[in-house]
Design an enzyme around this catalytic site. Sequence first.
Site, PDB file in Angstrom:
ATOM      1  N   CYS A  19       0.953  -1.143   0.045  1.00 62.99           N
ATOM      2  CA  CYS A  19       0.097  -0.018  -0.125  1.00 62.99           C
ATOM      3  C   CYS A  19       0.860   1.275   0.159  1.00 62.99           C
ATOM      4  O   CYS A  19       2.091   1.078   0.049  1.00 62.99           O
ATOM      5  CB  CYS A  19      -0.895  -0.116   1.135  1.00 62.99           C
ATOM      6  SG  CYS A  19       0.171   0.040   2.764  1.00 62.99           S
ATOM      7  N   HIS A  48       5.375  -5.037   8.824  1.00 63.97           N
ATOM      8  CA  HIS A  48       5.601  -6.583   9.316  1.00 63.97           C
ATOM      9  C   HIS A  48       6.163  -7.414   7.806  1.00 63.97           C
ATOM     10  O   HIS A  48       4.829  -8.025   7.766  1.00 63.97           O
ATOM     11  CB  HIS A  48       4.348  -6.662   9.797  1.00 63.97           C
ATOM     12  CG  HIS A  48       4.197  -6.232  11.293  1.00 63.97           C
ATOM     13  ND1 HIS A  48       3.137  -5.930  11.812  1.00 63.97           N
ATOM     14  CD2 HIS A  48       5.181  -5.614  12.308  1.00 63.97           C
ATOM     15  CE1 HIS A  48       3.312  -5.402  13.217  1.00 63.97           C
ATOM     16  NE2 HIS A  48       4.628  -5.185  13.336  1.00 63.97           N
ATOM     17  N   HIS A  81       3.719   1.889  11.773  1.00 66.02           N
ATOM     18  CA  HIS A  81       2.638   1.708  12.560  1.00 66.02           C
ATOM     19  C   HIS A  81       2.566   2.835  13.465  1.00 66.02           C
ATOM     20  O   HIS A  81       1.267   2.830  14.328  1.00 66.02           O
ATOM     21  CB  HIS A  81       2.840   0.087  13.212  1.00 66.02           C
ATOM     22  CG  HIS A  81       3.511  -0.812  12.567  1.00 66.02           C
ATOM     23  ND1 HIS A  81       4.605  -1.050  12.576  1.00 66.02           N
ATOM     24  CD2 HIS A  81       2.571  -1.655  11.800  1.00 66.02           C
ATOM     25  CE1 HIS A  81       4.866  -2.072  11.533  1.00 66.02           C
ATOM     26  NE2 HIS A  81       3.748  -2.502  11.088  1.00 66.02           N
ATOM     27  N   HIS A 131      -0.866  -4.946  19.383  1.00 65.41           N
ATOM     28  CA  HIS A 131      -0.327  -4.460  18.001  1.00 65.41           C
ATOM     29  C   HIS A 131       0.261  -3.282  18.085  1.00 65.41           C
ATOM     30  O   HIS A 131      -0.175  -2.257  18.854  1.00 65.41           O
ATOM     31  CB  HIS A 131      -1.485  -4.543  16.939  1.00 65.41           C
ATOM     32  CG  HIS A 131      -1.174  -4.033  15.575  1.00 65.41           C
ATOM     33  ND1 HIS A 131      -0.764  -3.124  15.098  1.00 65.41           N
ATOM     34  CD2 HIS A 131      -0.895  -5.085  14.637  1.00 65.41           C
ATOM     35  CE1 HIS A 131      -0.230  -3.260  13.856  1.00 65.41           C
ATOM     36  NE2 HIS A 131      -0.306  -4.445  13.424  1.00 65.41           N
ATOM     37  N   GLU A 133       0.431  -0.645  16.320  1.00 65.30           N
ATOM     38  CA  GLU A 133      -0.458   0.458  15.708  1.00 65.30           C
ATOM     39  C   GLU A 133      -1.244   0.844  16.916  1.00 65.30           C
ATOM     40  O   GLU A 133      -1.627   2.303  17.288  1.00 65.30           O
ATOM     41  CB  GLU A 133      -1.262   0.179  14.823  1.00 65.30           C
ATOM     42  CG  GLU A 133      -2.154   1.529  14.289  1.00 65.30           C
ATOM     43  CD  GLU A 133      -2.853   1.383  13.096  1.00 65.30           C
ATOM     44  OE1 GLU A 133      -2.569   0.379  12.294  1.00 65.30           O
ATOM     45  OE2 GLU A 133      -4.182   1.753  13.093  1.00 65.30           O
ATOM     46  N   THR A 172      -6.224   0.587  11.729  1.00 60.63           N
ATOM     47  CA  THR A 172      -6.358   0.950  10.196  1.00 60.63           C
ATOM     48  C   THR A 172      -6.714  -0.328   9.570  1.00 60.63           C
ATOM     49  O   THR A 172      -6.931  -0.460   8.456  1.00 60.63           O
ATOM     50  CB  THR A 172      -5.250   1.627   9.706  1.00 60.63           C
ATOM     51  OG1 THR A 172      -4.104   1.037  10.075  1.00 60.63           O
ATOM     52  CG2 THR A 172      -5.209   3.184  10.222  1.00 60.63           C
ATOM     53  N   SER A 230       1.330  -9.555  10.657  1.00 62.34           N
ATOM     54  CA  SER A 230       0.804  -8.630   9.835  1.00 62.34           C
ATOM     55  C   SER A 230      -0.604  -8.522  10.061  1.00 62.34           C
ATOM     56  O   SER A 230      -1.441  -9.517   9.543  1.00 62.34           O
ATOM     57  CB  SER A 230       1.257  -8.645   8.274  1.00 62.34           C
ATOM     58  OG  SER A 230       0.367  -8.085   7.624  1.00 62.34           O
ATOM     59  N   ASN A 232      -3.272  -6.992   8.533  1.00 60.97           N
ATOM     60  CA  ASN A 232      -4.233  -6.960   7.431  1.00 60.97           C
ATOM     61  C   ASN A 232      -4.182  -8.194   6.758  1.00 60.97           C
ATOM     62  O   ASN A 232      -4.896  -8.667   6.158  1.00 60.97           O
ATOM     63  CB  ASN A 232      -3.786  -5.706   6.696  1.00 60.97           C
ATOM     64  CG  ASN A 232      -2.681  -5.982   5.761  1.00 60.97           C
ATOM     65  OD1 ASN A 232      -2.690  -6.212   4.577  1.00 60.97           O
ATOM     66  ND2 ASN A 232      -1.539  -5.332   6.269  1.00 60.97           N
TER      67      ASN A 232
HETATM   68 FE1  SF4 Z   1      -0.851   0.651   4.573  1.00 63.10          FE
HETATM   69 FE2  SF4 Z   1      -1.253   0.749   7.135  1.00 63.10          FE
HETATM   70 FE3  SF4 Z   1      -1.421   2.956   5.962  1.00 63.10          FE
HETATM   71 FE4  SF4 Z   1      -3.261   1.283   5.358  1.00 63.10          FE
HETATM   72  S1  SF4 Z   1      -2.597   2.331   7.186  1.00 63.10           S
HETATM   73  S2  SF4 Z   1      -2.075   2.638   3.892  1.00 63.10           S
HETATM   74  S3  SF4 Z   1      -2.102  -0.679   5.565  1.00 63.10           S
HETATM   75  S4  SF4 Z   1       0.516   1.640   6.064  1.00 63.10           S
END
Ligand code: SF4
Length: 315
Positions: A19, A48, A81, A131, A133, A172, A230, A232
């Site tokens: 991303c 990750h 993160h 996590h 984040e 997120t 990870s 996601n």
């Molecule tokens: Fe990528 Fe995380 Fe940013 Fe979403 S929040 S764009 S998964 S780095």
Amino acid sequence: MTSTRPKLTIRLAAPRGFCAGVDRAIQIVERALERFGAPVYVRHEIVHNRHVVERLEQMGAIFVEELDECPDDRPVVFSAHGVPKQVPAEAQRRNMIYVDATCPLVSKVHVEAQRHEDNGDEILLIGHAGHPEVIGTMGQLPEGSMTLIETIEDAQAFQPKDENRLAFVTQTTLSVDDTSAIVDVLQARFPGMKAPHKEDICYATTNRQAAVKALAPHSDIVFVIGAPNSSNSVRLVEVALRAGAPRAQLVSCAADVDWDELGPVETVGITAGASAPEDLVQGLIEAFKERFDVTQEDVRVTDEDIVFKLPRAVA
Ligand code: SF4
């Protein structure tokens, strides 16, 4: 000549893999190495993925978990993160050069949380304990300012101080469907609760889940390339199974596939988490081509063209 290998259709999710936030974070470490020379310290895995981390290590990055493992006189990069507020504050106190690779979409959540705090609202953070984040987002505000909600049961049990002064933010990289189920419970109990202006679950998480949902029902098995830490990527396995894939597996690369366990398959779905490089996807497709007569199809749900600017220190 006709191939003697069994026929296989690979359905490839799009979007998948990197991303904009991951791309930016990796570029920040690469640019920091160019600008400041090696070694550059990185607090926590920049994203990750072991393959990404090992490549950056070979270029001269040193990964540590805490700032006190870094010397004062070398630059340090904070991972995508996000970090608790005291981390940059401590780097500043030590006169260190630091570059913050926190994804702008995570920073947006930090700003929202701060705004709710300034308004005097009690804040719920929907996310997974432990996590990085979540640690970073909770660390934007004084301890005890935010309550973590991980499950529907947490949402049902939560007792606010004042139900008219409530707001929520989210991690997120959550499951879109699980999160909306939790939000439904909270909103039914506390109709006045303030919600994010725009979803906190980021565009990349949302799009990758939509793509895997589209390919899962027609696949005998879905492979998700990504790391077990990870968030996601792990969500993509869950989404694939719930969307009807009989089997879904997280693999870090082609070498993780147990070919003896694969059994008879005609259609295989492939996707990759937001921190997994495309060459690992291509490596998995090649591994299938060595064993099957492969036809490839793209299952594209949307196009992505988001790019984030680099911080000035490395632009
Ligand atoms: Fe990528 Fe995380 Fe940013 Fe979403 S929040 S764009 S998964 S780095």
